[in-house]
Design a protein around this motif. Structure first.
Motif, PDB file in Angstrom:
ATOM      1  N   ILE A 175       5.621 -10.756  -2.874  1.00  0.00           N
ATOM      2  CA  ILE A 175       4.284 -10.045  -2.722  1.00  0.00           C
ATOM      3  C   ILE A 175       3.221 -10.812  -2.597  1.00  0.00           C
ATOM      4  CG2 ILE A 175       2.639  -8.446  -3.812  1.00  0.00           C
ATOM      5  CD1 ILE A 175       5.118  -6.984  -5.153  1.00  0.00           C
ATOM      6  N   ILE A 176       2.991 -11.869  -3.487  1.00  0.00           N
ATOM      7  CA  ILE A 176       1.790 -12.899  -3.207  1.00  0.00           C
ATOM      8  C   ILE A 176       1.840 -13.857  -1.970  1.00  0.00           C
ATOM      9  CG2 ILE A 176       1.023 -15.058  -4.362  1.00  0.00           C
ATOM     10  CD1 ILE A 176       1.670 -13.939  -6.961  1.00  0.00           C
ATOM     11  N   ILE A 177       2.905 -14.138  -1.570  1.00  0.00           N
ATOM     12  CA  ILE A 177       2.942 -14.826  -0.128  1.00  0.00           C
ATOM     13  C   ILE A 177       3.074 -14.129   0.828  1.00  0.00           C
ATOM     14  CG2 ILE A 177       4.591 -16.291   1.157  1.00  0.00           C
ATOM     15  CD1 ILE A 177       5.840 -17.467  -1.300  1.00  0.00           C
ATOM     16  N   LEU A 178       3.446 -12.695   0.893  1.00  0.00           N
ATOM     17  CA  LEU A 178       3.340 -11.802   2.251  1.00  0.00           C
ATOM     18  C   LEU A 178       2.005 -11.094   2.335  1.00  0.00           C
ATOM     19  CD1 LEU A 178       6.771  -9.864   2.436  1.00  0.00           C
ATOM     20  CD2 LEU A 178       5.646 -11.601   3.913  1.00  0.00           C
ATOM     21  N   LYS A 179       1.435 -10.919   1.393  1.00  0.00           N
ATOM     22  CA  LYS A 179       0.194 -10.159   1.035  1.00  0.00           C
ATOM     23  C   LYS A 179       0.233  -8.876   2.012  1.00  0.00           C
ATOM     24  CE  LYS A 179      -2.428 -14.537   0.633  1.00  0.00           C
ATOM     25  NZ  LYS A 179      -2.974 -15.671   1.547  1.00  0.00           N
ATOM     26  N   PRO A 180       0.880  -7.995   1.568  1.00  0.00           N
ATOM     27  CA  PRO A 180       1.201  -6.882   2.487  1.00  0.00           C
ATOM     28  C   PRO A 180       0.148  -5.942   3.135  1.00  0.00           C
ATOM     29  CG  PRO A 180       2.024  -6.561   0.180  1.00  0.00           C
ATOM     30  CD  PRO A 180       1.433  -7.810   0.212  1.00  0.00           C
ATOM     31  N   PHE A 181      -1.045  -6.077   2.217  1.00  0.00           N
ATOM     32  CA  PHE A 181      -2.029  -5.139   2.838  1.00  0.00           C
ATOM     33  C   PHE A 181      -3.047  -6.089   3.591  1.00  0.00           C
ATOM     34  CE2 PHE A 181      -0.036  -2.659  -0.634  1.00  0.00           C
ATOM     35  CZ  PHE A 181       0.504  -1.622   0.242  1.00  0.00           C
ATOM     36  N   ARG A 182      -2.937  -7.090   3.821  1.00  0.00           N
ATOM     37  CA  ARG A 182      -3.724  -7.932   4.609  1.00  0.00           C
ATOM     38  C   ARG A 182      -3.633  -7.562   6.260  1.00  0.00           C
ATOM     39  NH1 ARG A 182      -3.682 -14.279   4.967  1.00  0.00           N
ATOM     40  NH2 ARG A 182      -4.896 -14.426   6.783  1.00  0.00           N
ATOM     41  N   LEU A 183      -4.692  -6.729   6.608  1.00  0.00           N
ATOM     42  CA  LEU A 183      -4.495  -6.278   8.148  1.00  0.00           C
ATOM     43  C   LEU A 183      -4.767  -7.164   9.077  1.00  0.00           C
ATOM     44  CD1 LEU A 183      -6.072  -2.954   7.302  1.00  0.00           C
ATOM     45  CD2 LEU A 183      -3.627  -3.385   7.427  1.00  0.00           C
ATOM     46  N   LYS A 220      -5.370  -6.764  15.676  1.00  0.00           N
ATOM     47  CA  LYS A 220      -4.608  -6.221  16.696  1.00  0.00           C
ATOM     48  C   LYS A 220      -3.462  -5.207  16.326  1.00  0.00           C
ATOM     49  CE  LYS A 220      -6.109  -9.939  20.034  1.00  0.00           C
ATOM     50  NZ  LYS A 220      -5.501 -11.041  20.801  1.00  0.00           N
ATOM     51  N   ARG A 221      -2.713  -5.953  15.284  1.00  0.00           N
ATOM     52  CA  ARG A 221      -1.552  -5.419  15.148  1.00  0.00           C
ATOM     53  C   ARG A 221      -1.310  -4.815  13.636  1.00  0.00           C
ATOM     54  NH1 ARG A 221      -0.733  -9.903  17.971  1.00  0.00           N
ATOM     55  NH2 ARG A 221      -0.676 -11.116  15.970  1.00  0.00           N
ATOM     56  N   ARG A 222      -2.278  -4.049  13.239  1.00  0.00           N
ATOM     57  CA  ARG A 222      -2.418  -3.316  12.067  1.00  0.00           C
ATOM     58  C   ARG A 222      -1.088  -2.485  11.443  1.00  0.00           C
ATOM     59  NH1 ARG A 222      -8.382  -1.161  11.833  1.00  0.00           N
ATOM     60  NH2 ARG A 222      -9.279  -3.253  12.246  1.00  0.00           N
ATOM     61  N   VAL A 223      -0.693  -1.814  12.313  1.00  0.00           N
ATOM     62  CA  VAL A 223       0.540  -0.879  11.693  1.00  0.00           C
ATOM     63  C   VAL A 223       1.883  -1.520  11.683  1.00  0.00           C
ATOM     64  CG1 VAL A 223       1.748   1.343  12.291  1.00  0.00           C
ATOM     65  CG2 VAL A 223      -0.767   1.144  12.506  1.00  0.00           C
ATOM     66  N   SER A 224       2.028  -2.164  12.746  1.00  0.00           N
ATOM     67  CA  SER A 224       3.342  -3.002  12.989  1.00  0.00           C
ATOM     68  C   SER A 224       3.322  -3.969  11.850  1.00  0.00           C
ATOM     69  CB  SER A 224       3.453  -3.625  14.443  1.00  0.00           C
ATOM     70  OG  SER A 224       2.660  -4.604  14.564  1.00  0.00           O
ATOM     71  N   THR A 225       2.501  -4.875  11.632  1.00  0.00           N
ATOM     72  CA  THR A 225       2.359  -5.811  10.403  1.00  0.00           C
ATOM     73  C   THR A 225       2.550  -5.272   9.096  1.00  0.00           C
ATOM     74  OG1 THR A 225       0.699  -7.226  11.821  1.00  0.00           O
ATOM     75  CG2 THR A 225       1.072  -7.589   9.549  1.00  0.00           C
ATOM     76  N   VAL A 226       1.789  -4.166   8.908  1.00  0.00           N
ATOM     77  CA  VAL A 226       2.093  -3.600   7.342  1.00  0.00           C
ATOM     78  C   VAL A 226       3.345  -2.881   7.445  1.00  0.00           C
ATOM     79  CG1 VAL A 226       1.352  -1.395   6.038  1.00  0.00           C
ATOM     80  CG2 VAL A 226      -0.388  -2.920   6.943  1.00  0.00           C
ATOM     81  N   ALA A 227       4.055  -2.320   8.460  1.00  0.00           N
ATOM     82  CA  ALA A 227       5.405  -1.755   8.453  1.00  0.00           C
ATOM     83  C   ALA A 227       6.390  -3.018   8.251  1.00  0.00           C
ATOM     84  CB  ALA A 227       5.849  -1.074   9.929  1.00  0.00           C
ATOM     85  N   LEU A 228       6.225  -4.130   8.967  1.00  0.00           N
ATOM     86  CA  LEU A 228       7.366  -5.080   8.691  1.00  0.00           C
ATOM     87  C   LEU A 228       6.935  -5.687   7.183  1.00  0.00           C
ATOM     88  CD1 LEU A 228       9.119  -7.417   9.807  1.00  0.00           C
ATOM     89  CD2 LEU A 228       7.042  -8.782  10.192  1.00  0.00           C
ATOM     90  N   LYS A 229       5.850  -5.942   6.686  1.00  0.00           N
ATOM     91  CA  LYS A 229       5.631  -6.430   5.512  1.00  0.00           C
ATOM     92  C   LYS A 229       6.309  -5.814   4.417  1.00  0.00           C
ATOM     93  CE  LYS A 229       2.150  -9.600   6.459  1.00  0.00           C
ATOM     94  NZ  LYS A 229       0.662  -9.924   6.052  1.00  0.00           N
TER      95      LYS A 229
END
Length: 138
Positions: free
Chosen positions: A25-33, A36-45
């Motif tokens: 969780i610390i490395i991925l920072k899942p809610f760091r948007l 350009k690709r907000r939805v796809s990045t959050v979905a992947l993480k």
């Protein structure tokens, strides 16, 4: 005394798995948007974090609660055991490689994110199916 060592072993594994999950969780920072690709990045993480939770739970359950003596000869004869091992190996490598190489895709990263997200959910379903097929020794 045997119960104490068994409890200690369970505690060590749970603590280690929680440590791995918190580090992810610390490395991925899942809610760091991403701009350009907000939805796809959050979905992947988030799909990776859900996959990791299921994978760690699967490993813990198989290590400590699976009945290894039930139908082992029968599973080896019909190849079920080999298929499960291949699925576990694939489920370990594909999401981890997918999350590590995501930054190498510059042009089609949104498509890549959605593709790896779908792979993560397919692997989660495979893990849930395998959890339902294992004979638990409770």
């Amino acid at each position: 005394m045997n119960n104490f060592f068994q409890f200690l072993l369970h505690f060590i594994f749970i603590a280690t798995f929680l440590f791995v999950y918190i580090i992810a969780i610390i490395i991925l920072k899942p809610f760091r948007l991403h701009r350009k690709r907000r939805v796809s990045t959050v979905a992947l993480k988030l799909s990776y974090l859900v996959y990791l939770a299921f994978f760690l739970a699967f490993v813990y359950l198989v290590l400590f609660f699976a009945d290894n003596e039930v139908n082992t000869e029968e599973n080896m004869e019909n190849g079920t055991s080999a298929i499960y091992y291949i699925i576990v190996l694939v489920s370990f490598f594909i999401p981890n490689i997918g999350i590590m190489i995501r930054r190498r895709f510059k042009k089609n990263r949104g498509t890549y994110n959605y593709l790896v997200t779908s792979f993560n959910f397919i692997i989660i379903l495979a893990l849930v199916f395998m959890m339902s097929q294992v004979q638990w020794a409770f």
